[in-house]
Scaffold this motif. Structure first.
Motif: not given
Length: 334
Positions: A10-14, A61-66, A78-89
Protein backbone atom coordinates in the motif's frame (compact mmCIF):
# COMPACT_ATOMS: atom_id res chain seq x y z
CA UNK A 1 23.07 -9.05 -13.13
CA UNK A 2 20.55 -6.69 -14.78
CA UNK A 3 17.38 -6.87 -12.67
CA UNK A 4 14.04 -5.13 -12.93
CA UNK A 5 12.74 -4.28 -9.45
CA UNK A 6 9.20 -3.21 -8.50
CA UNK A 7 7.64 -2.29 -5.16
CA UNK A 8 4.43 -3.98 -4.00
CA UNK A 9 2.59 -2.64 -0.94
CA UNK A 10 0.00 0.00 0.00
CA UNK A 11 1.06 3.60 -0.56
CA UNK A 12 0.96 4.38 3.17
CA UNK A 13 3.38 1.52 3.85
CA UNK A 14 5.74 2.73 1.13
CA UNK A 15 5.70 6.25 2.53
CA UNK A 16 6.44 5.05 6.05
CA UNK A 17 9.09 2.43 5.27
CA UNK A 18 10.69 3.79 2.10
CA UNK A 19 11.55 7.49 2.27
CA UNK A 20 12.95 8.60 -1.12
CA UNK A 21 16.58 8.40 -0.01
CA UNK A 22 16.18 4.72 0.95
CA UNK A 23 15.73 3.70 -2.69
CA UNK A 24 18.62 5.78 -4.05
CA UNK A 25 21.25 3.02 -3.53
CA UNK A 26 19.37 0.76 -5.96
CA UNK A 27 20.24 2.90 -8.96
CA UNK A 28 22.15 2.30 -11.18
CA UNK A 29 22.76 -1.28 -9.98
CA UNK A 30 19.20 -2.35 -10.84
CA UNK A 31 16.40 -1.03 -12.97
CA UNK A 32 13.80 0.33 -10.55
CA UNK A 33 10.42 0.17 -12.29
CA UNK A 34 9.16 3.37 -10.70
CA UNK A 35 8.98 4.44 -7.07
CA UNK A 36 5.21 4.16 -6.79
CA UNK A 37 4.29 0.71 -5.45
CA UNK A 38 1.95 -1.82 -7.00
CA UNK A 39 -1.15 -1.81 -4.80
CA UNK A 40 -3.36 -4.07 -6.89
CA UNK A 41 -1.79 -6.91 -8.86
CA UNK A 42 -4.88 -7.16 -11.05
CA UNK A 43 -5.07 -3.53 -12.14
CA UNK A 44 -3.73 -2.61 -15.60
CA UNK A 45 -0.84 -0.66 -14.03
CA UNK A 46 -0.05 -3.51 -11.70
CA UNK A 47 -0.05 -6.10 -14.47
CA UNK A 48 2.16 -3.93 -16.62
CA UNK A 49 4.80 -3.74 -13.90
CA UNK A 50 4.46 -7.43 -13.05
CA UNK A 51 5.16 -8.40 -16.64
CA UNK A 52 8.66 -6.88 -16.41
CA UNK A 53 9.58 -7.51 -12.76
CA UNK A 54 12.39 -9.89 -11.82
CA UNK A 55 12.21 -8.80 -8.18
CA UNK A 56 9.35 -7.62 -5.98
CA UNK A 57 10.19 -5.64 -2.87
CA UNK A 58 7.15 -6.08 -0.65
CA UNK A 59 5.92 -4.50 2.57
CA UNK A 60 3.11 -4.71 5.11
CA UNK A 61 -0.24 -5.06 3.36
CA UNK A 62 1.15 -6.49 0.13
CA UNK A 63 -1.58 -8.44 -1.71
CA UNK A 64 -1.30 -12.22 -1.93
CA UNK A 65 1.16 -13.45 -4.55
CA UNK A 66 -0.66 -16.50 -5.89
CA UNK A 67 -0.75 -18.49 -9.13
CA UNK A 68 -2.68 -15.79 -10.97
CA UNK A 69 -0.14 -13.16 -10.01
CA UNK A 70 2.78 -15.40 -10.97
CA UNK A 71 1.17 -16.14 -14.33
CA UNK A 72 1.21 -12.38 -14.94
CA UNK A 73 4.85 -12.17 -13.78
CA UNK A 74 6.78 -14.63 -15.95
CA UNK A 75 10.17 -13.11 -15.03
CA UNK A 76 9.64 -13.00 -11.27
CA UNK A 77 12.37 -14.86 -9.38
CA UNK A 78 12.66 -13.04 -6.04
CA UNK A 79 10.37 -11.59 -3.38
CA UNK A 80 12.21 -9.39 -0.87
CA UNK A 81 10.00 -8.51 2.09
CA UNK A 82 10.80 -5.27 3.92
CA UNK A 83 9.11 -6.54 7.09
CA UNK A 84 8.91 -9.72 9.16
CA UNK A 85 6.50 -12.55 8.42
CA UNK A 86 5.99 -13.58 4.79
CA UNK A 87 3.05 -15.90 5.54
CA UNK A 88 0.38 -13.35 4.68
CA UNK A 89 1.42 -12.55 1.12
CA UNK A 90 3.74 -15.28 -0.21
CA UNK A 91 1.35 -17.94 -1.52
CA UNK A 92 2.03 -21.64 -1.98
CA UNK A 93 2.62 -21.10 -5.69
CA UNK A 94 5.74 -19.06 -4.93
CA UNK A 95 7.38 -21.99 -3.17
CA UNK A 96 6.19 -24.47 -5.79
CA UNK A 97 7.62 -22.40 -8.63
CA UNK A 98 10.98 -21.82 -6.97
CA UNK A 99 10.65 -18.10 -6.27
CA UNK A 100 13.28 -17.17 -3.70
CA UNK A 101 12.02 -15.24 -0.69
CA UNK A 102 13.84 -12.96 1.73
CA UNK A 103 12.63 -11.23 4.90
CA UNK A 104 13.74 -8.23 6.95
CA UNK A 105 12.74 -10.05 10.15
CA UNK A 106 16.28 -9.74 11.45
CA UNK A 107 16.21 -5.96 11.00
CA UNK A 108 12.80 -5.80 12.66
CA UNK A 109 14.14 -7.83 15.58
CA UNK A 110 16.74 -5.24 16.54
CA UNK A 111 14.46 -2.55 18.06
CA UNK A 112 12.49 -5.26 19.92
CA UNK A 113 15.75 -6.53 21.41
CA UNK A 114 16.85 -2.98 22.28
CA UNK A 115 13.54 -2.32 24.07
CA UNK A 116 13.82 -5.63 25.90
CA UNK A 117 17.35 -5.00 27.12
CA UNK A 118 16.39 -1.52 28.31
CA UNK A 119 13.49 -3.00 30.26
CA UNK A 120 15.65 -5.76 31.76
CA UNK A 121 18.16 -3.23 33.08
CA UNK A 122 15.41 -0.98 34.44
CA UNK A 123 13.58 -3.94 35.98
CA UNK A 124 16.58 -5.23 37.91
CA UNK A 125 17.41 -1.70 39.06
CA UNK A 126 13.75 -1.38 40.18
CA UNK A 127 13.59 1.96 38.40
CA UNK A 128 9.90 1.75 37.52
CA UNK A 129 8.82 0.91 41.07
CA UNK A 130 11.10 3.52 42.66
CA UNK A 131 9.90 6.18 40.22
CA UNK A 132 6.30 5.32 41.10
CA UNK A 133 7.08 5.64 44.79
CA UNK A 134 8.69 9.02 44.21
CA UNK A 135 5.74 10.28 42.18
CA UNK A 136 3.34 9.02 44.83
CA UNK A 137 5.06 10.28 47.97
CA UNK A 138 6.55 13.45 46.45
CA UNK A 139 9.29 13.38 49.06
CA UNK A 140 12.59 11.68 49.69
CA UNK A 141 12.77 8.00 48.75
CA UNK A 142 15.42 5.58 50.00
CA UNK A 143 15.69 3.06 47.13
CA UNK A 144 17.65 0.39 49.01
CA UNK A 145 15.18 0.39 51.86
CA UNK A 146 12.39 -0.25 49.40
CA UNK A 147 14.32 -2.78 47.31
CA UNK A 148 17.45 -4.12 49.02
CA UNK A 149 17.91 -6.60 46.15
CA UNK A 150 18.01 -3.89 43.46
CA UNK A 151 20.77 -3.94 40.86
CA UNK A 152 21.94 -5.88 37.82
CA UNK A 153 25.17 -7.41 39.08
CA UNK A 154 25.01 -11.22 38.74
CA UNK A 155 21.25 -11.29 38.31
CA UNK A 156 19.83 -14.16 36.25
CA UNK A 157 17.94 -13.32 33.07
CA UNK A 158 15.91 -16.05 31.40
CA UNK A 159 15.25 -15.86 27.66
CA UNK A 160 12.39 -18.02 26.41
CA UNK A 161 13.03 -18.69 22.73
CA UNK A 162 16.30 -18.46 20.82
CA UNK A 163 14.50 -16.65 18.01
CA UNK A 164 16.01 -13.81 16.00
CA UNK A 165 14.88 -11.42 18.72
CA UNK A 166 16.01 -13.72 21.51
CA UNK A 167 19.48 -14.01 19.96
CA UNK A 168 19.78 -10.24 19.56
CA UNK A 169 18.80 -9.84 23.22
CA UNK A 170 21.52 -12.33 24.20
CA UNK A 171 24.05 -10.45 22.06
CA UNK A 172 23.15 -7.07 23.56
CA UNK A 173 23.30 -8.41 27.12
CA UNK A 174 26.82 -9.80 26.65
CA UNK A 175 28.66 -6.72 28.08
CA UNK A 176 26.67 -6.84 31.32
CA UNK A 177 27.58 -8.82 34.46
CA UNK A 178 24.43 -10.92 34.15
CA UNK A 179 23.85 -14.66 34.07
CA UNK A 180 21.82 -15.35 30.95
CA UNK A 181 20.01 -18.65 30.47
CA UNK A 182 17.80 -19.71 27.58
CA UNK A 183 15.06 -22.26 27.04
CA UNK A 184 14.28 -23.43 23.53
CA UNK A 185 13.40 -27.02 22.51
CA UNK A 186 15.36 -26.58 19.25
CA UNK A 187 18.54 -25.26 20.87
CA UNK A 188 21.06 -27.83 22.04
CA UNK A 189 23.81 -27.28 24.59
CA UNK A 190 26.49 -26.73 21.94
CA UNK A 191 24.44 -24.07 20.15
CA UNK A 192 23.70 -22.36 23.47
CA UNK A 193 27.40 -22.37 24.35
CA UNK A 194 28.16 -20.78 20.99
CA UNK A 195 25.76 -17.98 21.97
CA UNK A 196 27.55 -17.62 25.30
CA UNK A 197 24.60 -18.77 27.40
CA UNK A 198 23.41 -21.87 29.23
CA UNK A 199 20.46 -23.94 28.00
CA UNK A 200 17.99 -24.94 30.72
CA UNK A 201 14.49 -26.35 30.91
CA UNK A 202 11.55 -23.96 30.87
CA UNK A 203 10.65 -25.07 34.39
CA UNK A 204 14.10 -24.20 35.70
CA UNK A 205 14.24 -20.92 33.81
CA UNK A 206 10.98 -19.51 35.18
CA UNK A 207 11.69 -20.74 38.72
CA UNK A 208 15.19 -19.28 39.00
CA UNK A 209 15.31 -16.12 36.86
CA UNK A 210 15.09 -12.58 38.19
CA UNK A 211 13.73 -11.51 34.81
CA UNK A 212 11.84 -13.80 32.43
CA UNK A 213 11.63 -12.45 28.86
CA UNK A 214 9.42 -14.13 26.27
CA UNK A 215 10.62 -14.35 22.65
CA UNK A 216 8.95 -17.44 21.21
CA UNK A 217 6.93 -17.26 17.96
CA UNK A 218 3.14 -17.39 17.98
CA UNK A 219 2.31 -20.91 16.78
CA UNK A 220 -0.39 -23.43 17.73
CA UNK A 221 2.24 -25.25 19.79
CA UNK A 222 3.15 -22.13 21.78
CA UNK A 223 -0.35 -20.98 22.74
CA UNK A 224 -0.44 -20.55 26.53
CA UNK A 225 3.22 -21.54 26.72
CA UNK A 226 3.23 -19.52 29.92
CA UNK A 227 0.25 -21.28 31.44
CA UNK A 228 -1.05 -20.93 34.99
CA UNK A 229 1.49 -23.40 36.35
CA UNK A 230 4.40 -21.57 34.71
CA UNK A 231 3.14 -18.19 35.90
CA UNK A 232 2.93 -19.46 39.47
CA UNK A 233 6.42 -20.97 39.20
CA UNK A 234 8.09 -17.58 38.74
CA UNK A 235 10.06 -16.54 41.81
CA UNK A 236 8.71 -13.82 44.12
CA UNK A 237 9.98 -10.41 43.05
CA UNK A 238 10.67 -11.50 39.48
CA UNK A 239 9.74 -9.44 36.42
CA UNK A 240 8.00 -10.95 33.41
CA UNK A 241 8.50 -9.22 30.04
CA UNK A 242 6.41 -10.03 26.97
CA UNK A 243 7.32 -8.49 23.60
CA UNK A 244 6.20 -11.58 21.68
CA UNK A 245 2.43 -12.12 21.49
CA UNK A 246 -0.28 -12.04 24.13
CA UNK A 247 -1.70 -15.43 23.23
CA UNK A 248 1.46 -17.14 24.49
CA UNK A 249 0.44 -16.25 28.06
CA UNK A 250 -2.49 -17.19 30.26
CA UNK A 251 -3.39 -13.58 30.99
CA UNK A 252 -5.92 -14.42 33.69
CA UNK A 253 -3.26 -16.38 35.55
CA UNK A 254 -0.74 -13.57 35.03
CA UNK A 255 -3.17 -10.98 36.37
CA UNK A 256 -3.95 -13.13 39.40
CA UNK A 257 -0.25 -13.53 40.15
CA UNK A 258 0.42 -9.81 39.72
CA UNK A 259 -2.46 -9.07 42.07
CA UNK A 260 -0.74 -11.21 44.70
CA UNK A 261 1.79 -8.37 44.78
CA UNK A 262 4.98 -10.39 44.31
CA UNK A 263 5.39 -10.31 40.53
CA UNK A 264 6.07 -7.45 38.11
CA UNK A 265 5.01 -7.45 34.45
CA UNK A 266 6.16 -5.39 31.48
CA UNK A 267 3.71 -6.06 28.66
CA UNK A 268 4.21 -4.63 25.18
CA UNK A 269 1.66 -7.11 23.77
CA UNK A 270 -1.62 -8.46 25.11
CA UNK A 271 -4.69 -10.40 24.02
CA UNK A 272 -6.75 -8.69 22.79
CA UNK A 273 -4.31 -6.27 21.18
CA UNK A 274 -6.03 -3.40 23.04
CA UNK A 275 -7.27 -4.42 26.47
CA UNK A 276 -10.78 -3.45 27.63
CA UNK A 277 -10.80 -0.09 29.36
CA UNK A 278 -11.65 -1.70 32.71
CA UNK A 279 -8.74 -4.15 32.65
CA UNK A 280 -6.86 -4.14 35.98
CA UNK A 281 -3.60 -4.30 34.01
CA UNK A 282 -3.99 -0.56 33.35
CA UNK A 283 -4.04 0.44 36.98
CA UNK A 284 -2.00 -2.13 38.87
CA UNK A 285 1.25 -0.57 40.17
CA UNK A 286 3.26 -3.70 39.35
CA UNK A 287 2.44 -3.49 35.63
CA UNK A 288 3.92 -1.41 32.83
CA UNK A 289 1.87 -1.48 29.64
CA UNK A 290 3.17 -0.17 26.32
CA UNK A 291 1.20 -0.23 23.03
CA UNK A 292 3.51 -2.52 21.03
CA UNK A 293 6.21 0.12 20.76
CA UNK A 294 9.03 -2.43 20.82
CA UNK A 295 8.76 -3.23 17.11
CA UNK A 296 10.05 -1.02 14.31
CA UNK A 297 8.50 2.44 14.49
CA UNK A 298 9.47 5.89 13.23
CA UNK A 299 13.07 6.04 12.05
CA UNK A 300 13.49 2.30 12.72
CA UNK A 301 11.26 1.46 9.76
CA UNK A 302 13.99 2.56 7.37
CA UNK A 303 16.26 -0.20 8.70
CA UNK A 304 13.87 -2.72 7.12
CA UNK A 305 13.96 -0.82 3.84
CA UNK A 306 17.75 -0.88 3.97
CA UNK A 307 17.67 -4.65 4.53
CA UNK A 308 15.49 -5.26 1.47
CA UNK A 309 17.54 -2.85 -0.66
CA UNK A 310 20.75 -4.60 0.41
CA UNK A 311 19.26 -7.94 -0.63
CA UNK A 312 18.46 -6.54 -4.08
CA UNK A 313 22.01 -5.21 -4.42
CA UNK A 314 23.39 -8.61 -3.43
CA UNK A 315 21.37 -10.17 -6.24
CA UNK A 316 22.65 -7.55 -8.67
CA UNK A 317 26.19 -8.56 -7.74
CA UNK A 318 25.40 -12.22 -8.25
CA UNK A 319 25.53 -12.99 -4.52
CA UNK A 320 23.06 -15.19 -2.60
CA UNK A 321 20.37 -13.72 -0.39
CA UNK A 322 21.56 -13.06 3.15
CA UNK A 323 18.18 -13.51 4.83
CA UNK A 324 16.56 -16.14 2.65
CA UNK A 325 13.37 -17.76 3.94
CA UNK A 326 12.79 -21.38 2.96
CA UNK A 327 9.47 -23.14 2.87
CA UNK A 328 10.46 -25.45 5.72
CA UNK A 329 11.23 -22.41 7.91
CA UNK A 330 7.56 -21.40 8.02
CA UNK A 331 6.65 -24.01 10.64
CA UNK A 332 8.91 -22.23 13.13
CA UNK A 333 8.15 -18.64 12.16
CA UNK A 334 5.46 -16.28 13.38
Amino acid sequence: MNLNVALAMPVHTARAVFPPRSLDPLEPSVNLLGRAPIQDFHSPAGRSLLADADVLITGWGCPLIDETVLDAAPRLRYVLHAAGSVKHHVGEACWERGVQVSSAADANAIPVAEYTVAMIILANKRVLQIARALHSTRTGVLPEQLFPDMGNYRKRVGIIGASKIGRHVIRLLAPYDLEVVVSDPYLDDAAAAALGVVSVSLDELVATSDVVSLHAPSLPSTRNLMDAAMVQRMRPGATFINTSRGELVDQDALLARVQQGDLYAILDVTTPWVLPSDSPFYTHPNVLLTPHVAGSLGSELERMAASAVDEALRLARGEPLRFRVRREDLAFMA
